[in-house]
Write an enzyme that holds these catalytic residues in place. Structure first.
Site, PDB file in Angstrom:
ATOM      1  N   HIS A  30      68.311 -12.758  74.898  1.00  0.00           N
ATOM      2  CA  HIS A  30      67.641 -12.072  76.001  1.00  0.00           C
ATOM      3  C   HIS A  30      66.624 -12.973  76.667  1.00  0.00           C
ATOM      4  O   HIS A  30      66.475 -12.986  77.878  1.00  0.00           O
ATOM      5  CB  HIS A  30      66.902 -10.830  75.480  1.00  0.00           C
ATOM      6  CG  HIS A  30      67.662  -9.575  75.733  1.00  0.00           C
ATOM      7  ND1 HIS A  30      67.413  -8.410  75.075  1.00  0.00           N
ATOM      8  CD2 HIS A  30      68.670  -9.314  76.583  1.00  0.00           C
ATOM      9  CE1 HIS A  30      68.238  -7.481  75.507  1.00  0.00           C
ATOM     10  NE2 HIS A  30      69.021  -8.017  76.415  1.00  0.00           N
TER      11      HIS A  30
ATOM     12  N   GLU B  28      95.029 -15.182  79.881  1.00  0.00           N
ATOM     13  CA  GLU B  28      94.299 -15.970  78.885  1.00  0.00           C
ATOM     14  C   GLU B  28      95.172 -16.313  77.683  1.00  0.00           C
ATOM     15  O   GLU B  28      94.713 -16.920  76.731  1.00  0.00           O
ATOM     16  CB  GLU B  28      93.033 -15.227  78.442  1.00  0.00           C
ATOM     17  CG  GLU B  28      93.252 -13.791  78.021  1.00  0.00           C
ATOM     18  CD  GLU B  28      91.939 -13.047  77.707  1.00  0.00           C
ATOM     19  OE1 GLU B  28      90.895 -13.697  77.559  1.00  0.00           O
ATOM     20  OE2 GLU B  28      91.987 -11.812  77.589  1.00  0.00           O
TER      21      GLU B  28
ATOM     22  N   ASP C 199      89.454 -18.146  76.638  1.00  0.00           N
ATOM     23  CA  ASP C 199      90.550 -17.991  75.682  1.00  0.00           C
ATOM     24  C   ASP C 199      91.752 -18.853  76.056  1.00  0.00           C
ATOM     25  O   ASP C 199      92.419 -19.401  75.186  1.00  0.00           O
ATOM     26  CB  ASP C 199      90.967 -16.519  75.582  1.00  0.00           C
ATOM     27  CG  ASP C 199      90.062 -15.765  74.628  1.00  0.00           C
ATOM     28  OD1 ASP C 199      89.827 -16.293  73.523  1.00  0.00           O
ATOM     29  OD2 ASP C 199      89.573 -14.687  74.980  1.00  0.00           O
TER      30      ASP C 199
ATOM     31  N   CYS D 104      87.215 -15.765  85.595  1.00  0.00           N
ATOM     32  CA  CYS D 104      86.020 -15.139  85.016  1.00  0.00           C
ATOM     33  C   CYS D 104      85.580 -15.814  83.725  1.00  0.00           C
ATOM     34  O   CYS D 104      84.644 -15.378  83.078  1.00  0.00           O
ATOM     35  CB  CYS D 104      86.247 -13.650  84.788  1.00  0.00           C
ATOM     36  SG  CYS D 104      87.527 -13.317  83.572  1.00  0.00           S
TER      37      CYS D 104
HETATM   38  C1  PEP Z   1      87.777 -15.504  78.664  1.00  0.00           C
HETATM   39  O1  PEP Z   1      88.448 -15.488  77.648  1.00  0.00           O
HETATM   40  O2  PEP Z   1      87.710 -16.486  79.438  1.00  0.00           O
HETATM   41  C2  PEP Z   1      86.946 -14.348  79.036  1.00  0.00           C
HETATM   42  C3  PEP Z   1      86.330 -14.299  80.194  1.00  0.00           C
HETATM   43  O3  PEP Z   1      86.799 -13.341  78.149  1.00  0.00           O
HETATM   44  P1  PEP Z   1      85.948 -13.400  76.805  1.00  0.00           P
HETATM   45  O4  PEP Z   1      85.061 -14.628  76.887  1.00  0.00           O
HETATM   46  O5  PEP Z   1      85.173 -12.132  76.763  1.00  0.00           O
HETATM   47  O6  PEP Z   1      86.978 -13.493  75.743  1.00  0.00           O
HETATM   48 MG    MG Z   2      88.963 -13.661  76.610  1.00  0.00          MG
END
Ligand code: PEP
Ligand code: MG
Length: 761
Positions: free
Chosen positions: A369, A610, A634, A681
């Site tokens: 945080h 992913e 991932d 993302c």
């Molecule tokens: C990813 O795998 O890139 C992702 C955005 O999801 P997480 O990091 O929550 O697995």
């Molecule tokens: Mg992921």
């Protein structure tokens, strides 16, 4: 030998300074191992006109006149060999070894048996611990581990002495040594600043509260609740200070979380119950805090483990009030760099926040945080900087390099000038970035890219608004699941999602369905597997538990009523069947709710890309959805077969690996062919280098943590899409990730954006 080891370690820990610790080791090891010599060499780092050297700092057996005088460079002698190789060297007859070096005047010529072990602190060699015997002798494996254990003990003492300056004040300081020392941790919040160290000393300790008899639970509770109220008021004040400092009223939502926790709910209830059961205020506080922290501490997700610290910290603050400790009036420096062991957001209450310029915490990481808050406020922070000699840093000039997670103590001479220049540039950069918050993310040749945020807790939302995010690109809904004690029901979930969707009304909000498993466990749904990342994770788990999936989908749909800005994102899709089954459940939930009379608009449906199998069937998958969101975290792990959480292989994990880039490129091309919107993302989207390539690929939306967004906007506004495409072509043809990094680094520097990826030097 174990007992002896324990005794020495205790004595070393009790030593008041490094010098006495070194003397204890030399003396006691000589005895314990029955050797003729035990010596400690400490590495003094290279300086402009001076090579790095291993300097003899303590010895039993050799001529003590050599202490501080005998200096070996790293290519010299067996001691140099141990440091260079960073591993033990164990020789029956040292003079036979080609690296053996005869050092005049310290009497080494008489010794044959040699065992040297490196003293290593977080991967960095700080010195060498050596034992020698007159007779030819090979030391046993036990003796080797004995010495290695002691060396590990010494490492943290040496590190502390370096940082505090203790080593320079001794007779061993080399001439002309500029006394700057760098303590390394993890990046918390970017930026470089100068300031004066203000340590937060741990004056209270929940664990040392004594039991005492209680006369009246009611009056005991009155005392405790007064302390709780006092802390809550402090936070309210802090919240106001911060909204003034940050120039917005949104920033302080993190404090709201604390205020909420102190206004009732399970933490306070648990204290109340304990007091009513006859415990003293202190004990009730301690046990309630322990109970609540235990839940978080068991979690594998580092973000959630950090929440344990928040609760412990609240407990400490209440304890301070309980004990009515006052620190007395204090003279605050103009520019405060707050430094502490277990720093957390609430420590900021103790200082005049308008003077706060930097934060250094010896624990925590970029997902604490405190780091989130620092990023939101634009204050550089270094996290997890271990072994800080807090009291001895008080009042010293320090520099925080939040890019690298470094604390630089006592910079001097030309190094100081260089750091000052960086800090000035940094101040100019920050001002420029802040001015961009309302500007579009548009390239010089007119390409517009959407910049969205990734969030986990509602507390992430305020910083997201401040930086001008245009939507939520990824809401990791497993986070609210993880911080509860059981699966949240439909209504509870709906209210959480609703808040996010209302905050971003008229803008897209993408809620990802539950992605537990792997490194994200639920305490109330334990899964034991040998290979959790290849196991029952994400969509696989919820398709086997439709009741969980349907409840969540219904909650999402309900939350979107009247706002109609919902996107549902499915994680870990690896096959067409998984996707079609998930879609059927979503359709089922929509019809059910419509039958119940709810005006549900059809949400947009997207898939996380992913898993490698999804890359190779991207044409088929893209046909079945409205948008694609590439999870590079991932995807990198599964394409490279490198665990994203394992520090042993962390240096090999790189989303800029040309193989990963090729996979991303195929996904974007295939998706665009069908007119699908493409988001990235994963962390790559918030990396300035990654953003250049993703711009080159023509990705529509980049979604990242709020702290990264202003910098990425800056990159987008400086790179034309045409240039980005050229860099991309070279990256796709590159042989190694390093080649890609070097090229992009140069590209950033060429445009004067080098400051975004490193703080000089
Ligand atoms: C990813 O795998 O890139 C992702 C955005 O999801 P997480 O990091 O929550 O697995
Ligand atoms: Mg992921």
């Amino acid at each position: 030998m174990l007992d002896e080891l324990r005794r020495i370690v205790t004595e070393v820990t009790r030593s008041s300074d490094l010098r006495s610790a070194l003397d204890v080791i030399a003396h006691r090891v000589q005895n314990a191992l029955q050797v003729d010599v035990c010596s400690v060499y400490v590495l003094t780092p290279a300086e402009p006109n001076l090579e790095a050297a291993l300097v003899l700092q303590a010895t039993e057996g050799l001529n003590p006149a050599g202490i501080g005088r005998v200096r070996l460079n790293l290519n010299e002698g067996l001691v140099g060999l141990v440091a260079r190789r960073a591993e033990p060297v164990n020789l029956e007859n040292a003079p036979d070894h080609p690296a053996f070096k005869y050092i005049q005047d310290i009497g080494e010529e008489y010794y044959h048996g040699f065992l040297g072990v490196p003293i290593i602190h977080r991967g960095e060699v700080l010195g060498v611990l050596v034992v020698q015997s007159r007779a030819q002798r090979r030391f046993s494996a036990d003796q080797e581990s004995f010495l290695l254990t002691l060396a590990a003990q010494l490492a943290s003492g040496i590190r502390q002495a370096q940082v505090s300056g203790e080593l320079i004040q001794t007779r061993i300081a080399p001439p002309g040594w500029e006394a700057a020392v760098t303590a390394q941790g993890l990046p918390g919040s970017p930026g470089v600043v100068f300031g004066t160290a203000v340590p937060v000393l741990d004056v209270v300790d929940l664990d040392s509260i004594p039991e005492r008899p209680v006369e009246s639970p009611a009056s005991e509770w009155a005392v405790l609740s007064a302390a709780i109220d006092a802390v809550r008021n402090e936070f309210s004040q802090l919240k106001q200070d911060f909204s003034r400092a940050a120039g917005s009223t949104d920033e302080h939502i993190l404090f709201d979380a604390f205020i909420l926790m102190l206004s009732g709910g399970s933490l306070i209830d648990s204290m109340h119950e304990r007091v009513m059961a006859g415990h003293s205020a202190g004990i009730a506080l301690r046990d309630a805090v322990r109970e609540h922290t235990a839940v978080f501490e068991q979690m594998a997700d580092p973000y959630l483990r950090e929440r344990a610290q928040d609760i412990r910290d609240l407990g400490n603050r209440i304890l301070v009030k309980l004990q009515a400790r006052t620190q007395g009036p204090r003279q605050w420096p103009e520019r405060i760099v707050l430094i502490g062991h277990d720093l957390s957001a609430s420590h900021l209450a103790e200082i005049p926040t308008d003077r706060l310029v930097g934060i250094v915490s010896s624990s925590g990481s970029g997902s604490s945080h405190l780091a989130i808050l620092a990023r939101a406020l634009g204050i550089p922070a270094a996290m997890g900087v271990a072994d800080l000699p807090l009291a001895r840093l008080d009042g010293q000039e320090v520099v925080v390099d939040g890019y690298r997670g470094w604390l630089i103590v006592r910079p001097a001479g030309s190094y100081r000038q260089e750091l000052l220049r960086l800090a000035r540039e940094e101040a100019a950069l920050t001002a420029e970035l802040a001015a961009l918050s309302q500007e579009p993310a548009q390239t010089p040749d007119g390409v517009r890219i959407g910049l969205h945020v990734n969030i986990g807790l509602l507390a992430d939302m305020a910083p997201s608004r401040t930086v001008g995010a245009e939507g939520i690109g990824l809401y990791r809904t497993e986070v609210p699941f993880q911080i509860r004690k059981q699966f949240p029901g439909e209504a509870e979930q709906a209210s959480i999602y609703r808040e996010a969707m209302e905050t971003f009304r008229d803008q897209p909000v993408v809620l990802r369905t539950l992605d537990v498993g792997g490194d994200k466990p639920l305490s109330y749904f334990p899964i034991k597997e040998d290979n959790p990342f290849l196991g029952w994770r994400g969509i696989r788990l919820v398709l086997d538990h439709p009741e969980i999936f349907l409840t969540q989908i219904r909650a999402m749909l309900r939350a979107s009523i009247g706002l109609d800005n919902l996107g549902i994102l499915l994680p870990m899709i690896g096959s067409i069947d998984e996707l079609s089954t998930a879609r059927e459940y979503i359709d089922q939930a929509i019809s059910e709710l419509r039958e119940e009379g709810e005006p549900i608009a059809a949400p947009r449906i997207g898939v996380m890309i992913e898993v490698p199998s999804a890359v190779y069937q991207i044409d088929l998958i893209a046909e079945m959805v409205d948008f694609l969101s590439i999870g590079t975290n991932d995807l990198t792990q599964y394409i490279l077969a490198i665990d994203r959480n394992n520090e042993r292989v962390a240096s090999r994990y790189d989303a800029l690996h040309p193989a990963v880039l090729r996979a991303i490129s195929e996904v974007v091309d295939a998706g665009h062919l069908l007119g699908r919107e493409i988001t990235v993302c994963g962390e790559l989207a918030g990396d300035p280098m990654g953003a250049i390539l993703l711009l080159g690929l023509g990705v529509d939306v980049l979604s990242m943590s709020a702290g990264s967004l202003p910098r990425i906007k800056w990159v987008i506004r400086r790179f034309s899409a045409a240039d980005a495409r050229q860099y991309l072509a070279r990256a796709l043809a590159a042989r190694r990730p390093q080649d890609v990094r070097h090229m992009l680094y140069d590209a950033l520097v060429e445009r004067g954006l080098g400051g975004l990826v490193r703080a000089g030097g």
